[in-house]
Design a protein around this motif. Sequence first.
Motif, PDB file in Angstrom:
ATOM      1  N   PHE A 298       0.873  -1.484   0.015  1.00 36.18           N
ATOM      2  CA  PHE A 298      -0.136  -0.166   0.144  1.00 36.18           C
ATOM      3  C   PHE A 298       1.082   1.124   0.082  1.00 36.18           C
ATOM      4  N   THR A 299       2.192   1.138   0.353  1.00 36.56           N
ATOM      5  CA  THR A 299       3.030   2.310   0.723  1.00 36.56           C
ATOM      6  C   THR A 299       3.118   3.117  -0.749  1.00 36.56           C
ATOM      7  N   LEU A 300       3.438   2.488  -1.703  1.00 34.95           N
ATOM      8  CA  LEU A 300       3.761   3.078  -3.001  1.00 34.95           C
ATOM      9  C   LEU A 300       2.613   3.422  -3.600  1.00 34.95           C
ATOM     10  N   VAL A 319      11.671  -3.955   5.193  1.00 32.51           N
ATOM     11  CA  VAL A 319      12.091  -2.720   5.165  1.00 32.51           C
ATOM     12  C   VAL A 319      13.020  -2.335   4.155  1.00 32.51           C
ATOM     13  N   ALA A 320      13.960  -3.315   4.204  1.00 34.62           N
ATOM     14  CA  ALA A 320      15.006  -3.191   2.999  1.00 34.62           C
ATOM     15  C   ALA A 320      14.303  -3.141   1.772  1.00 34.62           C
ATOM     16  N   ARG A 321      13.565  -4.284   1.507  1.00 36.35           N
ATOM     17  CA  ARG A 321      12.918  -4.563   0.252  1.00 36.35           C
ATOM     18  C   ARG A 321      12.064  -3.429  -0.066  1.00 36.35           C
ATOM     19  N   GLU A 324      13.834  -0.611  -1.435  1.00 35.69           N
ATOM     20  CA  GLU A 324      14.469  -0.686  -2.787  1.00 35.69           C
ATOM     21  C   GLU A 324      13.304  -0.631  -3.901  1.00 35.69           C
ATOM     22  N   ASN A 325      12.041  -1.166  -3.552  1.00 36.97           N
ATOM     23  CA  ASN A 325      10.950  -1.151  -4.271  1.00 36.97           C
ATOM     24  C   ASN A 325      10.592   0.647  -4.552  1.00 36.97           C
ATOM     25  N   GLY A 330      10.751   4.940  -8.478  1.00 40.73           N
ATOM     26  CA  GLY A 330      10.967   6.526  -8.515  1.00 40.73           C
ATOM     27  C   GLY A 330      10.269   7.125  -7.460  1.00 40.73           C
ATOM     28  N   LEU A 331       9.955   6.653  -6.409  1.00 44.24           N
ATOM     29  CA  LEU A 331       9.103   7.346  -5.177  1.00 44.24           C
ATOM     30  C   LEU A 331       9.970   7.303  -3.726  1.00 44.24           C
TER      31      LEU A 331
END
Length: 435
Positions: A298-300, A319-321, A324-325, A330-331
């Motif tokens: 949902f974050t992106l 959190v690291a993944r 990266e996403n 580009g967010l």
Amino acid sequence: MPTGIIESLDHEGRGVTLVDGKTVFVEGALPGERVEYAVYRRQPSYEQARTLRVLAPSPSRVTPRCPHFGVCGGCSMQHFDPEAQVAAKQRLLEDNLRHLGGLRAEQLYAPIYGQPWAYRYRARLSVRFVAKKGGVLIGFRERQGRYVTDMQQCEVLPQHLSAMLLPLRELIGGLSIRDRLPQIEVAIGEHVTALVLRVLEPPDAGDEGLLRNFADKHGVVFYLQPKGPATAYRFHPQAGPPLSYLLPDFAVEHFFSPTEFTQVNPSVNRVLVRRAMNLLQPQAGERVGDMFCGLGNFTLAIARSGASVLGVEGSPELVARAAENAAANGLGQLAEYRVADLFAATAETVAAFGRLDKMLIDPPRDGALELVKALAADGPRRIVYISCSPPSLARDAAILVAQKGYRLRGAGVVNMFPNTSHVESIALFERAAAH
């Protein structure tokens, strides 16, 4: 044998009837039916039973599509019309909110659902070498007991994977480590079908050759997992596209490893994210919290709206993944992530997140009890709560309404797992003063 008229379904998809003041949970029975049953467990306040004969069937009873239904533990409701399943889950959600939370949603949202078959893109299949059954078994556990179902097909897995079950049995049966390989985890992405083999011993050179040939022939990618989930590594083919899933409405692609959590049903997940954004209505200039954010499902989508978003998750790996996403899409400038144990949330730890105009909560089955208790009087004015457990949602909703000044604006079910009793739901809370 005793008989009873089934009044409702419980959270495990069993029929519920009341006999001489005692509740009887009857497997295989549907609401409105009169059934003959056999009790297999007696307790002071309830009994558990199996249906022997349906004396007066429900109009919603259908013929199960899978020949393994009734034995396999992967599905529990194939005998129930898919649309009736959704209605029963909606009633279960309403009953939990009313009886456990003392609440009634101001609006009931239209259920979210999709195709009832071939939807399951994530699965964990058990593997057992059983000589008296002719070799290796691969499948879900049986409904009763710890045995592996003798699965030769599966109607809820995508067709290409269902057709691979018997060839996989033959493959594993030919390995030197056939009795040291207890599990295959399946993860299907947009471009890749990954099979993670849990190996208690490393495969020898002959095994490796068999695995490579199978992967090339069937178009899959094998991963080997010698220990915990984080040890899984890509074995063959080494080159090729990574695992990912798309949210086309938000122009987002999420990359993931096959042992990281992603939703089982990608088509329903797309609709769920769209519904969540419509309810949350994130706007540029707002700061939104995404609690239990995982790898950023949902974050992106929130960030794509132009709002800045804080994703909070207990797993440093996820959190690291997620970070990266965010960068890959580009967010990175709008999405910030922190590692925190939200099951141990306090007023102080939540205050440390800073001002949050809105919040999305997507916890595991245990819910978000400590988080909702820790919300301050000037906390987010709107909360969208995604739940996979109606009882924990009802408990947390009661706190939000009775203690934190929110109104339960609406709620509805999300049939993420058709033909099972699993109930996912989404609810909207707003501060009582909000207009």
